[in-house]
Design an enzyme around this catalytic site. Sequence first.
Site, PDB file in Angstrom:
ATOM      1  N   GLU A 279       0.821  -1.207   0.000  1.00 26.16           N
ATOM      2  CA  GLU A 279       0.000   0.000   0.000  1.00 26.16           C
ATOM      3  C   GLU A 279       0.862   1.267   0.000  1.00 26.16           C
ATOM      4  O   GLU A 279       1.625   1.493   0.948  1.00 26.16           O
ATOM      5  CB  GLU A 279      -0.876   0.017   1.261  1.00 26.16           C
TER       6      GLU A 279
ATOM      7  N   GLU B 294     -11.395   2.406   6.838  1.00 26.32           N
ATOM      8  CA  GLU B 294     -10.223   2.779   7.635  1.00 26.32           C
ATOM      9  C   GLU B 294     -10.287   4.271   7.948  1.00 26.32           C
ATOM     10  O   GLU B 294      -9.473   5.055   7.475  1.00 26.32           O
ATOM     11  CB  GLU B 294      -8.944   2.425   6.876  1.00 26.32           C
TER      12      GLU B 294
HETATM   13  O1  LIG Z   1      -2.334   3.600   7.161  1.00 26.13           O
HETATM   14  C1  LIG Z   1      -2.930   2.914   6.361  1.00 26.13           C
HETATM   15  O2  LIG Z   1      -3.638   3.410   5.490  1.00 26.13           O
HETATM   16  C2  LIG Z   1      -2.853   1.446   6.377  1.00 26.13           C
HETATM   17  O3  LIG Z   1      -3.677   0.832   5.732  1.00 26.13           O
HETATM   18  C3  LIG Z   1      -1.773   0.699   7.025  1.00 26.13           C
HETATM   19  O4  LIG Z   1      -2.079  -0.642   7.120  1.00 26.13           O
HETATM   20  C4  LIG Z   1      -1.126   1.078   8.260  1.00 26.13           C
HETATM   21  O5  LIG Z   1      -0.615   2.284   8.446  1.00 26.13           O
HETATM   22 MG   LIG Z   2      -4.800   2.081   4.406  1.00 24.31          MG
END
Ligand SMILES: O=C(O)C(=O)[C@H](O)CO
Ligand SMILES: [Mg+2]
Length: 255
Positions: free
Chosen positions: A141, A238
């Site tokens: 990512e 998230e």
């Molecule tokens: O921060 C993010 O966007 C994540 O997905 C990571 O897994 C951790 O920092």
């Molecule tokens: Mg992330």
Amino acid sequence: MPKFAANLSMMFTERPFLERFAAAAAAGFTAVEYLFPYDHPAKTVADALRSAGLKQALFNMPPGDWAAGDRGLASLPDRREEFETALVTAISYAKTIETPLLHMMAGIAPCDDPAAIACYRENLKKAADVTAEAGIGLVIEPINKRDMPGYFLNDFDRAFDLVLDLDRPNLNLQFDVYHRQILHGDVITALRKMAPRIGHIQIASVPNRHEPLTGELDDRRIFQEIDAIGYRGYVGCEYRPAAKTEEGLGWMAAI
Ligand SMILES: O=C(O)C(=O)[C@H](O)CO
Ligand SMILES: [Mg+2]
């Protein structure tokens, strides 16, 4: 409409980690993701997941010493042994918890340092092969420079090209819409271009990383596009709830 996974590192944090599973299920989620399960025995986490009737979407490999500033180990040439140990731990947890996906964090290292580049590539190949043997997918990512200054993997095209170049069927991109918008913008074009190698998607509003529908992007349009590109995996929520987690869940009914 995409299917959503609650991110238990950011959502439901009003409760201790192991109690967040039941709270996510009670709120209507069918799957969860989080950064790390390693503070608890794998079986304890698996039991919390299963007794809540949830599926695991993803979690991260051990990142090194997070409290000391580590953000992964993969690009750190002098920590190769630790990386290998982290990989073994991650696979063992992944099998017990039954996650289909692991996220390999890159670490804090200059993105133009030849030693870091070589180390990252080597570790990525190794991790992709070992996870493939275990029947698990691996994702990487790109993370924006404001939230994580100095993070090695900070460019979507570079990450995408690497995934193509290494050409492992189980190695794909974790496309976090929040990071994409902050790093480069042009979210929909990138979703279309990278679709064949997107292994996981995450969302949050930009710039405050709160609930969808509260930021600068047209999140409804983005969710339509996620469907249109044929992505059928979970979309990880998230985001940091602006107030209490449950109070902010109205966006799901509104999209
Ligand atoms: O921060 C993010 O966007 C994540 O997905 C990571 O897994 C951790 O920092
Ligand atoms: Mg992330």
